[in-house]
Design a protein around this motif. Structure first.
Motif, PDB file in Angstrom:
ATOM      1  N   GLY A  13       0.827  -1.204   0.000  1.00 41.10           N
ATOM      2  CA  GLY A  13       0.000   0.000   0.000  1.00 41.10           C
ATOM      3  C   GLY A  13       0.859   1.250   0.000  1.00 41.10           C
ATOM      4  N   ASP A  14       1.813   1.291   0.935  1.00 41.01           N
ATOM      5  CA  ASP A  14       2.753   2.410   0.962  1.00 41.01           C
ATOM      6  C   ASP A  14       4.072   1.936   1.560  1.00 41.01           C
ATOM      7  OD1 ASP A  14       2.581   2.553   3.828  1.00 41.01           O
ATOM      8  OD2 ASP A  14       0.819   3.824   3.674  1.00 41.01           O
ATOM      9  N   TYR A  15       5.090   2.802   1.429  1.00 38.84           N
ATOM     10  CA  TYR A  15       6.429   2.446   1.906  1.00 38.84           C
ATOM     11  C   TYR A  15       7.181   3.737   2.183  1.00 38.84           C
ATOM     12  CZ  TYR A  15      10.959   0.068   2.238  1.00 38.84           C
ATOM     13  OH  TYR A  15      12.155  -0.424   2.692  1.00 38.84           O
ATOM     14  N   ALA A  16       7.984   3.743   3.249  1.00 39.62           N
ATOM     15  CA  ALA A  16       8.873   4.866   3.550  1.00 39.62           C
ATOM     16  C   ALA A  16      10.103   4.320   4.257  1.00 39.62           C
ATOM     17  CB  ALA A  16       8.170   5.905   4.428  1.00 39.62           C
ATOM     18  N   GLY A  17      11.271   4.489   3.628  1.00 40.08           N
ATOM     19  CA  GLY A  17      12.502   3.993   4.228  1.00 40.08           C
ATOM     20  C   GLY A  17      13.677   4.890   3.904  1.00 40.08           C
ATOM     21  N   GLY A  18      14.423   5.284   4.925  1.00 36.45           N
ATOM     22  CA  GLY A  18      15.576   6.150   4.728  1.00 36.45           C
ATOM     23  C   GLY A  18      15.174   7.586   4.469  1.00 36.45           C
ATOM     24  N   LEU A  36      18.084  10.020   3.652  1.00 36.69           N
ATOM     25  CA  LEU A  36      19.193  10.630   2.918  1.00 36.69           C
ATOM     26  C   LEU A  36      19.904   9.566   2.099  1.00 36.69           C
ATOM     27  CD1 LEU A  36      20.708  12.808   5.772  1.00 36.69           C
ATOM     28  CD2 LEU A  36      19.524  13.687   3.758  1.00 36.69           C
ATOM     29  N   ARG A  37      20.288   9.905   0.884  1.00 40.50           N
ATOM     30  CA  ARG A  37      20.938   8.906   0.046  1.00 40.50           C
ATOM     31  C   ARG A  37      22.357   8.606   0.504  1.00 40.50           C
ATOM     32  NH1 ARG A  37      24.365  12.645  -0.625  1.00 40.50           N
ATOM     33  NH2 ARG A  37      25.009  13.456  -2.650  1.00 40.50           N
ATOM     34  N   ASN A  38      22.959   9.470   1.318  1.00 39.58           N
ATOM     35  CA  ASN A  38      24.321   9.228   1.782  1.00 39.58           C
ATOM     36  C   ASN A  38      24.385   8.750   3.229  1.00 39.58           C
ATOM     37  OD1 ASN A  38      23.589  11.645   2.925  1.00 39.58           O
ATOM     38  ND2 ASN A  38      25.426  12.761   2.352  1.00 39.58           N
ATOM     39  N   ALA A  39      23.266   8.297   3.770  1.00 41.53           N
ATOM     40  CA  ALA A  39      23.219   7.687   5.100  1.00 41.53           C
ATOM     41  C   ALA A  39      22.622   6.291   4.965  1.00 41.53           C
ATOM     42  CB  ALA A  39      22.381   8.532   6.058  1.00 41.53           C
ATOM     43  N   ILE A  40      23.279   5.298   5.561  1.00 41.83           N
ATOM     44  CA  ILE A  40      22.735   3.948   5.553  1.00 41.83           C
ATOM     45  C   ILE A  40      21.419   3.964   6.334  1.00 41.83           C
ATOM     46  CG2 ILE A  40      23.130   1.556   6.241  1.00 41.83           C
ATOM     47  CD1 ILE A  40      26.152   2.155   6.033  1.00 41.83           C
ATOM     48  N   PRO A  41      20.297   3.564   5.728  1.00 38.41           N
ATOM     49  CA  PRO A  41      18.990   3.715   6.391  1.00 38.41           C
ATOM     50  C   PRO A  41      18.900   2.928   7.691  1.00 38.41           C
ATOM     51  CG  PRO A  41      18.720   3.236   4.053  1.00 38.41           C
ATOM     52  CD  PRO A  41      20.157   3.020   4.374  1.00 38.41           C
ATOM     53  N   ARG A  42      18.358   3.584   8.706  1.00 29.56           N
ATOM     54  CA  ARG A  42      18.190   2.965  10.022  1.00 29.56           C
ATOM     55  C   ARG A  42      16.786   2.427  10.230  1.00 29.56           C
ATOM     56  NH1 ARG A  42      17.945   6.531  13.722  1.00 29.56           N
ATOM     57  NH2 ARG A  42      17.624   8.292  12.324  1.00 29.56           N
ATOM     58  N   GLU A  43      15.806   2.972   9.502  1.00 34.29           N
ATOM     59  CA  GLU A  43      14.405   2.608   9.706  1.00 34.29           C
ATOM     60  C   GLU A  43      13.689   2.523   8.364  1.00 34.29           C
ATOM     61  OE1 GLU A  43      13.749   4.919  13.994  1.00 34.29           O
ATOM     62  OE2 GLU A  43      13.007   5.826  12.134  1.00 34.29           O
ATOM     63  N   LEU A  74      21.248   1.823  -1.018  1.00 32.73           N
ATOM     64  CA  LEU A  74      19.818   2.048  -1.251  1.00 32.73           C
ATOM     65  C   LEU A  74      19.331   2.989  -0.159  1.00 32.73           C
ATOM     66  CD1 LEU A  74      18.488  -1.525  -2.154  1.00 32.73           C
ATOM     67  CD2 LEU A  74      18.839   0.412  -3.696  1.00 32.73           C
ATOM     68  N   GLY A  75      19.471   4.277  -0.408  1.00 31.76           N
ATOM     69  CA  GLY A  75      19.301   5.256   0.641  1.00 31.76           C
ATOM     70  C   GLY A  75      17.879   5.660   0.957  1.00 31.76           C
ATOM     71  N   VAL A  76      17.094   5.989  -0.065  1.00 27.71           N
ATOM     72  CA  VAL A  76      15.740   6.508   0.155  1.00 27.71           C
ATOM     73  C   VAL A  76      14.765   5.772  -0.760  1.00 27.71           C
ATOM     74  CG1 VAL A  76      14.256   8.544   0.137  1.00 27.71           C
ATOM     75  CG2 VAL A  76      16.684   8.786   0.687  1.00 27.71           C
ATOM     76  N   LEU A  77      13.744   5.170  -0.165  1.00 29.06           N
ATOM     77  CA  LEU A  77      12.666   4.519  -0.920  1.00 29.06           C
ATOM     78  C   LEU A  77      11.332   5.033  -0.401  1.00 29.06           C
ATOM     79  CD1 LEU A  77      13.730   0.734  -0.938  1.00 29.06           C
ATOM     80  CD2 LEU A  77      13.942   2.374  -2.809  1.00 29.06           C
ATOM     81  N   SER A  78      10.398   5.286  -1.310  1.00 27.39           N
ATOM     82  CA  SER A  78       9.053   5.675  -0.876  1.00 27.39           C
ATOM     83  C   SER A  78       8.023   5.212  -1.900  1.00 27.39           C
ATOM     84  CB  SER A  78       8.955   7.193  -0.684  1.00 27.39           C
ATOM     85  OG  SER A  78       9.106   7.878  -1.908  1.00 27.39           O
ATOM     86  N   PHE A 119       6.130   5.683  -6.940  1.00 27.19           N
ATOM     87  CA  PHE A 119       7.346   5.100  -6.391  1.00 27.19           C
ATOM     88  C   PHE A 119       8.526   6.021  -6.617  1.00 27.19           C
ATOM     89  CE2 PHE A 119      11.245   2.658  -7.428  1.00 27.19           C
ATOM     90  CZ  PHE A 119      11.533   2.195  -6.150  1.00 27.19           C
ATOM     91  N   HIS A 120       9.402   6.133  -5.580  1.00 26.51           N
ATOM     92  CA  HIS A 120      10.610   6.945  -5.677  1.00 26.51           C
ATOM     93  C   HIS A 120      11.772   6.200  -5.039  1.00 26.51           C
ATOM     94  CE1 HIS A 120      13.312  10.411  -5.581  1.00 26.51           C
ATOM     95  NE2 HIS A 120      13.550  10.131  -4.313  1.00 26.51           N
ATOM     96  N   LEU A 121      12.907   6.226  -5.718  1.00 29.32           N
ATOM     97  CA  LEU A 121      14.148   5.667  -5.202  1.00 29.32           C
ATOM     98  C   LEU A 121      15.265   6.662  -5.419  1.00 29.32           C
ATOM     99  CD1 LEU A 121      16.321   3.409  -4.498  1.00 29.32           C
ATOM    100  CD2 LEU A 121      16.243   2.824  -6.917  1.00 29.32           C
TER     101      LEU A 121
END
Length: 484
Positions: A247-252, A254-261, A348-352, A358-360
């Motif tokens: 349905g939806d997604y949100a992760g990271g 910043l593209r230069n930070a390893i995603p924490r959540e 893989l910094g930012v996904l939504s 969809f955005h990467l």
């Protein structure tokens, strides 16, 4: 705010760092800080100017007797990464960074510290202010938007700088000097994917993956750290046999930070929700075992959730999850020429995903520009299979090492004389601005060094106080040595 910083050594450097902590400066919002520094330069009687992009230069004449020495450029970036822990309320455009000292290290309270690159900027300001130091003609170059796009360096005016040598103050390991760095490029994908309505027999399930350490997507990419996007996509892949669709997604962030959540809302048939929760709980234990003690804080949860609007249809959801599951992430190759250094990587910094949009944004790095191009092409080929277009943005060149530079020789000699040990000569898997600046000013003899910073680009960012003292003494000694 942060009065305790002025009790630290060296006092002038920490006084300037306090001012930086108290002045919000996320990338793209450096205007207030630039104005403050211009007013400070006026009060010091120092000349200053800006190029068309807004990069700031402050000049200081040589010490008496050193007027004919090669000009030195002290360089750092004004912006900082804006990251806060979940549950920490902080407005980076308005609130000061709150700091504290613990066990010989300076930390921030729930946010990034901004030691990257605030300590380099503070050191340059302390040099400009100090009338007792010996040095040749000085320029302090403060660039903008380094953390988001390298915009300041990429748009740096040609023919503006006058110096022959450049000391970048943006590396993060005590006792080491850097003479080369990786280049890189953002990979951006935007696509509108097909959706369908939620049926009466479907239920929403919110899956959350939190508690990871995160870190710098270049310097920490070889560490055994979890990438929240990589791991949550794996979870979603495991839930597909139960009829799950996104349905939806949100992760990271910043593209230069390893995603924490990372977080996702799924739609599943009502009779498989219980099995999905069991699967998520089992995967939490599996992932914890795999990550081990290095990233032991991982938490994976699944809770019932209300979902409004349309979700990706089954085919689109399966296609997207499979594509992301196959996407490059982490270290691609280690260097054959520089032992222990990463050659090529991707974060893989930012996904939504929202309403089917969809955005990467990923960040590719390599010591070889050709390898960056090849990795970008892999993304284009992979996402082309699902009908989406991947494009490269904000590309920047690497910095080719010069092990025979005079500035490097001076640094090594001063390091041995001052500290009684050899400096480590390194190439860094991160995008220092030296590569970009060097492409515009190819005559420059360049090195980079700094204090020990850990956890850059994450709320775990901290700096070792003793290393800052050492950094200051090394910088002072190096300037004196190059003033002859």
């Amino acid at each position: 705010m942060n009065e305790h910083l002025e009790a630290l050594d060296p006092a002038p450097l920490w006084r300037h760092f306090r001012a930086l902590c108290n002045t919000p400066r996320p990338s793209g919002e450096e205007a207030a800080l630039v104005a403050m520094l211009e007013a400070w330069a006026d009060a010091q009687g120092l000349a200053h100017d800006r190029d068309a992009f807004g990069n700031l230069r402050i000049k200081k004449p040589a010490s008496p007797g050193s007027e004919k020495a090669p000009g030195v450029i002290l360089q750092g970036h004004l912006d900082m990464v804006a990251q806060a822990n979940a549950g920490t309320e902080h407005d980076f455009s308005r609130d000061p960074i709150r700091t504290y000292v613990e066990d010989g290290w300076l930390h921030a309270d729930g946010t990034t510290l901004g030691a990257d690159n605030g300590l380099g900027v503070a050191a340059a300001l302390a040099v400009l202010e100090d009338k007792t130091l010996t040095h040749g003609p000085l320029e302090a170059l403060f660039t903008l938007e380094e953390e988001t796009s390298m915009g300041g360096a990429l748009n740096l005016a040609a023919g503006w700088l006058e110096g022959e040598r450049l000391i970048n103050l943006d590396s993060e390991e005590r006792g080491e000097v850097y003479i080369g760095c990786a280049g890189g490029s953002d990979v951006v994908v935007d696509a509108q994917l097909p959706t369908s309505e939620v049926s009466d027999d479907e239920r929403g399930l919110r899956v959350a993956l939190t508690g990871l350490k995160g870190g710098h997507s270049g310097m920490d990419i070889h560490q055994p750290l979890g990438n929240a996007n990589r791991l949550l996509i794996r979870v979603l892949r495991a839930l597909e046999p139960l009829g799950a669709r996104l349905g939806d997604y949100a992760g990271g962030t910043l593209r230069n930070a390893i995603p924490r959540e990372a977080f996702a809302t799924l739609l599943l048939p009502a009779d498989t929700v219980e099995a999905a929760v069991v699967t998520v709980n089992q995967l939490e234990q599996t992932l914890k075992r795999e990550l081990g003690s290095t990233d032991s804080g991982l938490q994976l949860s699944a809770e019932p959730a209300h979902f409004e609007g349309e979700a990706l249809n089954r085919d689109a959801s399966a296609m997207l999850v499979a594509t992301l599951h196959a996407a490059p992430c982490g270290v691609e190759r280690m260097s054959a020429d520089v032992p222990g250094v990463v050659d090529t990587s991707n974060n893989l910094g930012v996904l939504s995903l929202e309403a089917g949009r969809f955005h990467l944004c990923a960040l590719v790095r390599s010591l070889h520009d050709s390898a960056v191009e090849a990795m970008v092409d892999r993304f284009q080929a992979l996402f082309g299979l699902m009908g989406a277009r991947a494009k490269a943005e904000h590309g920047y060149p690497g910095w080719v090492p010069n092990p025979k530079g005079e500035l490097l020789a001076a640094f090594k000699a001063q390091h041995q004389a001052l500290l009684g040990r050899d400096a480590g000569v390194k190439v860094i898997h991160a995008g220092l601005e030296c590569g970009i600046i060097g492409s515009k000013y190819p005559h420059l003899d360049m090195i980079s060094f700094g204090p020990s910073i850990r956890g850059a680009h994450s709320p775990d960012e901290r700096v070792e106080l003793a290393s800052v003292t050492e950094f200051w003494h090394m910088l002072s000694a190096l300037l004196a040595a190059t003033a002859r």
